[in-house]
Structure formats: structure tokens, C-alpha cells
Design a protein around this motif. Structure first.
Motif, short mmCIF file in Angstrom:
data_model
loop_
_atom_site.label_atom_id
_atom_site.label_comp_id
_atom_site.label_asym_id
_atom_site.label_seq_id
_atom_site.Cartn_x
_atom_site.Cartn_y
_atom_site.Cartn_z
N VAL A 126 -43.71 42.11 76.62
CA VAL A 126 -43.07 40.96 76.66
C VAL A 126 -44.39 39.88 76.44
N VAL A 127 -43.97 39.05 75.72
CA VAL A 127 -45.09 37.69 75.39
C VAL A 127 -44.44 36.58 76.05
N LEU A 180 -46.81 43.19 80.18
CA LEU A 180 -46.77 41.62 79.95
C LEU A 180 -47.70 41.25 79.11
N HIS A 181 -47.67 40.04 78.34
CA HIS A 181 -48.71 39.45 77.76
C HIS A 181 -48.66 37.96 77.84
N TYR A 182 -49.64 36.93 77.96
CA TYR A 182 -49.42 35.70 78.05
C TYR A 182 -50.35 34.94 76.98
N THR A 204 -53.37 38.50 70.55
CA THR A 204 -52.17 39.06 71.28
C THR A 204 -51.51 39.74 70.53
N ILE A 205 -50.79 39.37 69.51
CA ILE A 205 -50.11 40.12 68.62
C ILE A 205 -50.60 41.11 67.82
N ALA A 206 -51.73 40.91 67.69
CA ALA A 206 -52.56 42.21 66.84
C ALA A 206 -52.29 43.50 67.34
N LYS A 207 -52.06 43.44 68.72
CA LYS A 207 -52.00 44.94 69.29
C LYS A 207 -50.40 44.95 69.64
N LYS A 258 -42.61 33.29 63.25
CA LYS A 258 -42.94 33.68 61.87
C LYS A 258 -43.39 35.12 61.88
N TRP A 259 -43.95 35.44 62.85
CA TRP A 259 -44.39 36.86 62.98
C TRP A 259 -43.36 37.77 63.16
#
Ligand code: F6P
Length: 546
Positions: free
Chosen positions: A146-147, A174-176, A188-191, A220-221
Motif C-alpha cells: 500500500v502506498v 506500507l510505503h509513504y 518507492t515505486i521502483a521496488k 500514470k504508473w
């Protein structure tokens, strides 16, 4: 300012002057029961303020200050839903979000509790659905990550609570993402696997440029990887501006509202807490709310001299206004509270960094201090040098649990506790020149070397600290700690007579950034700006096309 208050401030200054030459060591030497007299408890939550220069006379005056400034009436007005945020004409009711009692809370004569409870039920259902996989990604699979995209109050509270409650985390990772710096979202999204990722866009206003920019990039991603049709299943939103969320295209059943009477920095208890709910589950989140509610009830009902947030606020004013100390360090001896200093920085500095009173006239004394800090013991090996021997006095606020979360590592906890107590003891006691020389003599140092070295090894001591101690950092304990600091900020603001619930000071920078963007994009000349701004803009855009 009413004359009576001025008189109390003067009496407090006299009190300080009367004890100016007296070392904190003397306070303890003269009163063997000082800890008992200058500590307070709410069940197993302990506040020790004995290692400060507050005397019984000073404390009596501080309590008088709170009475005269009508802290109790102002507190009651907050709980009663009065529009105490006067510049925005809003009630201030984060306490309603954790009101687990049957007590109604009214705004404009209407009980907000049914709506608060219904929203919480929806949030819990959504969080549990994400956790058990019944709320799934576009391909029907579970979300593993979850971002949360938000900034300020839409980020710091959940970030702080997520780290604090790590041992209770059994949901998706979780990621912020908060910073508009593209590095934050890119890294963040790279991983992450877009097919397994849920993005929560969290913004009270749904206009904050950082959040909207990051949300568009995330969209967009997701669309690029999964196709436009899949995007809806991968987004949720939290906001008070439901019309703006609808315009962004997030499905209504994945949109969670809150209310304009919840300030951003007071919003972790609201839908803004959604990522935390997903991480730790609804039962644990309810315990977090219950902890805060316990402090609300204590703040609402305990007499001033036994009221922990009131005492913390009064000691804060003693340090800031009477002693003139410009900062306060938050030093959690609890690694899970790693983001508490940053969280309290916003809570305190955005609330009480004000220079005019509620009626617009200048405040005559210093208001909010600079709040900063790092977890112990790391800070000991970085900035404690200045705290112990520097020329400024920094009141320190230690937080420590009796128990850690790793019974197999209990010796770590014992070391942590020993370090925490040693620091406040060292700050209080210090080490005199004679004591230093005696120690160096014992070590066998030659007299001439001893004379040269000793002054560098003297600790003046007499440096104040508060300690907040609790059994274990569980969700209930965290809720109590956060609410304690919230109400402390309230008490200080009430006595300064400032509005702790607006934040006009963040606006000018936002306006100028909007005005500068065309210059940075090469669409407008920089000449209308001052030469420094124009010069920097020219340097940073040299050789770039729009
Ligand atoms: O710029 C300050 C601020 O308004 C904070 O008070 C708030 O927490 C943050 O921005 C984020 O605002 P929003 O939740 O509306 O995006």
C-alpha cells in the motif's frame, strides 16, 4: 493582556530569579521526596518533571496562570464543539474521532458521533477487506503493498504510527510518498509491482500540489502497467473535499471523508489513519483510539494539578517563557518512536508557531519553541555533546518503556533504560571541577595534564528534562502519548491566547512557488523577482528548455 495574568508572569520571573543560583542538585538534596512531589500518573503512564527547576511556589503560580487564562473553560469549549479555530470559523474536534463513549459531541447543535462511527465502520470494513484479500486488485489477487500519498498531517501521523506499531503490523507492506521531489515516488515505486499495489491519496483539501502531483504520477504508473480500466481498483482516497476526489475519478466506495473540524496535524485518528488500519487491523486501531480517549477523559476531568497535559504545558511555558529556552528536544528511548520527533515538530510548531493573539494583537512573550529530536541512544553519539556542554540550555523530553517487544533481547531494554536514566541524571547533576579533578587523579593523570584537561571534562549540569514512562509501546500506549502531546500544545496555546488550529504561515511560500513555476518552466522572465531569486532561478534553469 489582563492585568492579573501579567502579575502572575512577573511573579513567575521573580520565582525564577530567587532560585537562579540554585543548582538542580540542591533541589534534590533539600527534598528527598522531590520525585514524589513532582511527578504525576495516569494509570501506568508516568510523567516525571522533578528534574526541572520548578519549585512548589512556581508550580502554584503556573497553576494559577492556567486558571486565570481560563484553560479549563477553553478546554470545555473545544469539547463542546465551539468554533475555537476563529480565523477559519471551525470547531476543533479531533477528540470526537476517538470518543468511544456514548457522550454526544455537538457541532452547531448536531451530534457528529453517528457520522464518525459510521465512517469508522466503513474504514474498518475496507481495511479488513484489503487485509483478507476480499478487496482485491484488478486481477482479483491480493494487495501486498500500500502506498500512501500525502504530506504534512496527511503523512506524518500515519508514518509515525506505522513505525511505532511495527510489532503489530500483520497486513500488507506500507510505503509513504510525501515529497514533490520525483525521487520520492520514483524510488518507492521502483521496488513495487503495480499489479499488487493499492495507492491511497490522502489530502484534507485535495489541492495540495505535492500530493496531487504524486497522485498523478502514480496514476500514470498504474495505467501504464495495468491499463486504464484497472486503475480504479488500485486507488482509494481520503479527504474532506469529496467533490474534488470525485473529479480525480476514484470510485465512491473507496473514498473516505472526514470533516473540516479535524485539523491536518490532528487527523491520524480519522480516515487519514487508513494505512495504519490496514497495517495493524481494526482491533489494534481501536486500541490506539482508546488510548487517546483515555487521555481526553483525563484532560477533561482531572484537576489541573494532577492533569498530565496541563502539567506538561505549564512546564513547557516555564522553560520557554520564564527561563527563555528557545528549543525543546524530543528524545524517545524507543526505536519504534523514530518518527515521533518529526510528528511532534508539525504538531507543535505548526500549531504554536504564532506571533499574534486570537484578537490579532502581538503576543508579548515567546510562543512555540523549536522542536527537534532523534531516538536515543543514537542522539547520544551525535548531538548530546551540545546538550551537556554547549552554551544553550535545551530542555529534554525523554520517552521510555519499561518493556520492549523482544523478551529474548531483554538485556537490550535494560541497556536502553540505563542510558535514558543516565542521560537525565547527567543533565541534572553534571560534574563539578573538583569531581572531575578527583576522577582524573584517581586515573593517575599527572597534575599539569590534569589542570589542562579538567575544564573540558566539567559538566555544568542543572539542565532540565521531563521523562514520560510507560509499560510497553502498544497501540493503547501510543494513543495516550500522542493525545498527551496534543493537549499539551492546547494548554500552551490557551495561555498564550493564540489560535493553535490555523496555519497561515505556510501560505506565502505556496503562493510564491505558484508564481515562480512559470519562471522555472521558462515561460516567464525572472526579472520581476528580487535579484537573489532571479539569479538562483537563472542558475538552476540554465541550458534547460521548457
Ligand atoms: O501546508 C501545510 C498543510 O496545510 C498542513 O497543515 C497539512 O497537514 C498539509 O499541508 C497537507 O494538507 P492536505 O491534507 O490538505 O493535503
Amino acid at each position: 493582556m489582563p492585568k492579573r495574568l501579567e502579575e502572575i508572569w512577573s511573579a513567575l520571573a521573580a520565582c525564577r530569579d530567587a532560585t537562579k543560583g540554585r543548582h538542580l542538585r540542591a533541589f534534590f538534596a533539600e527534598d528527598a521526596e522531590r520525585f514524589a512531589g513532582f511527578s504525576a500518573r495516569l494509570d501506568d503512564l508516568l510523567l516525571d518533571y522533578s528534574k526541572t527547576s520548578v519549585t512548589p511556589d512556581a508550580l502554584a503560580l503556573l497553576l494559577k496562570l492556567a486558571q486565570t487564562a481560563e484553560v479549563e473553560a477553553k478546554r470545555d469549549a473545544m469539547f463542546a464543539g465551539t468554533a475555537i479555530n476563529t480565523t477559519e470559523n471551525r470547531a476543533v474536534l479531533h477528540v470526537a474521532l476517538r470518543n468511544l463513549s456514548d457522550r454526544p459531541i455537538l457541532v452547531d447543535g448536531i451530534d457528529v458521533m453517528p457520522e464518525v462511527r459510521a465512517t469508522l465502520d466503513r474504514l474498518f470494513a475496507f481495511a479488513e477487506g484489503v487485509r483478507d484479500g476480499s478487496i482485491a486488485a484488478a486481477d482479483g489477487g491480493r494487495f501486498t503493498d500500500v502506498v500512501n500519498i500525502g504530506i504534512g498531517g496527511s503523512d506524518l501521523g500515519p508514518v509515525m504510527a506505522t513505525a511505532a506499531l511495527t510489532p503489530y503490523h500483520d497486513g500488507p507492506r506500507l510505503h509513504y510518498v510525501s515529497n514533490v521531489d520525483g525521487a520520492h515516488i520514483a524510488d518507492t515505486i521502483a521496488k513495487l509491482d503495480p499489479a499488487r499495489t493499492l495507492v491511497i491519496v490522502a489530502s484534507k483539501t485535495f489541492t495540495t500540489v505535492e500530493t496531487m502531483t504524486n497522485a498523478a504520477t502514480a496514476r500514470k504508473w498504474l495505467a501504464g502497467a495495468l491499463g486504464e480500466a484497472a486503475v480504479g481498483a488500485h486507488f482509494a482516497a481520503v479527504s474532506t473535499a469529496l467533490d474534488k476526489v470525485a473529479a480525480f475519478g476514484i470510485q465512491p466506495e473507496r473514498v473516505f471523508g472526514f470533516w473540516d473540524w479535524v485539523g491536518g496535524r490532528y487527523s491520524v485518528w480519522s480516515a487519514i489513519g487508513l494505512p495504519v488500519m490496514i497495517a495493524i487491523g481494526s482491533e489494534n486501531f481501536r486500541a490506539f483510539l482508546a488510548g487517546a480517549h483515555a487521555v481526553d477523559e483525563h484532560f477533561r476531568t482531572a484537576p489541573l494539578d494532577k492533569n498530565l497535559p496541563v502539567l506538561m504545558g505549564l512546564i513547557g511555558l516555564w522553560h520557554r517563557d520564564v527561563c527563555g529556552y528557545p528549543s525543546r528536544a524530543i528524545l524517545p528511548y524507543d526505536q519504534h518512536l523514530v518518527r515521533l520527533p518529526a510528528y511532534l515538530q508539525q504538531l507543535d510548531m505548526e500549531s504554536n508557531g504564532k506571533r499574534v493573539r486570537k484578537d490579532g494583537t502581538p503576543v508579548e512573550r515567546p510562543t512555540g519553541p523549536v522542536v527537534w529530536g532523534e531516538p536515543g541512544t543514537n542522539g547520544q553519539h551525535a548531538f548530546y555533546q551540545l546538550i551537556h556542554q554547549g552554551t544553550d540550555v535545551v530542555p529534554c523530553e525523554f520517552l521510555i518503556a519499561a518493556e520492549g517487544h523482544h523478551p529474548d533481547l531483554a538485556h537490550h531494554q535494560r541497556l536502553l533504560i540505563a542510558n535514558c536514566l543516565a542521560q537525565s541524571e547527567a543533565l541534572m547533576k553534571g560534574r563539578t571541577l573538583d569531581e572531575t579533578k578527583a576522577q582524573l587523579t584517581k586515573r593517575g593523570l599527572a597534575p599539569e595534564k590534569l589542570e589542562a584537561l579538567a575544564p573540558h571534562m566539567v559538566f555544568p549540569g542543572n539542565r532540565p528534562s521531563l521523562t514520560i514512562a510507560y509499560r510497553k509501546l502498544d497501540p493503547f500506549a501510543l494513543g495516550r502519548i500522542v493525545a498527551l502531546f496534543e493537549h499539551r500544545v492546547f494548554v500552551e496555546a490557551a495561555i498564550w491566547d493564540i489560535n493553535a488550529f490555523d496555519q497561515w504561515g505556510v501560505e506565502l511560500g505556496k503562493e510564491l512557488a505558484t508564481a515562480l513555476l512559470p519562471v522555472i518552466e521558462g515561460k516567464a522572465p525572472g526579472a520581476s523577482h528580487d535579484s537573489s531569486t532571479a539569479g538562483l532561478a537563472a542558475y538552476l534553469t540554465a541550458g534547460k528548455s521548457a
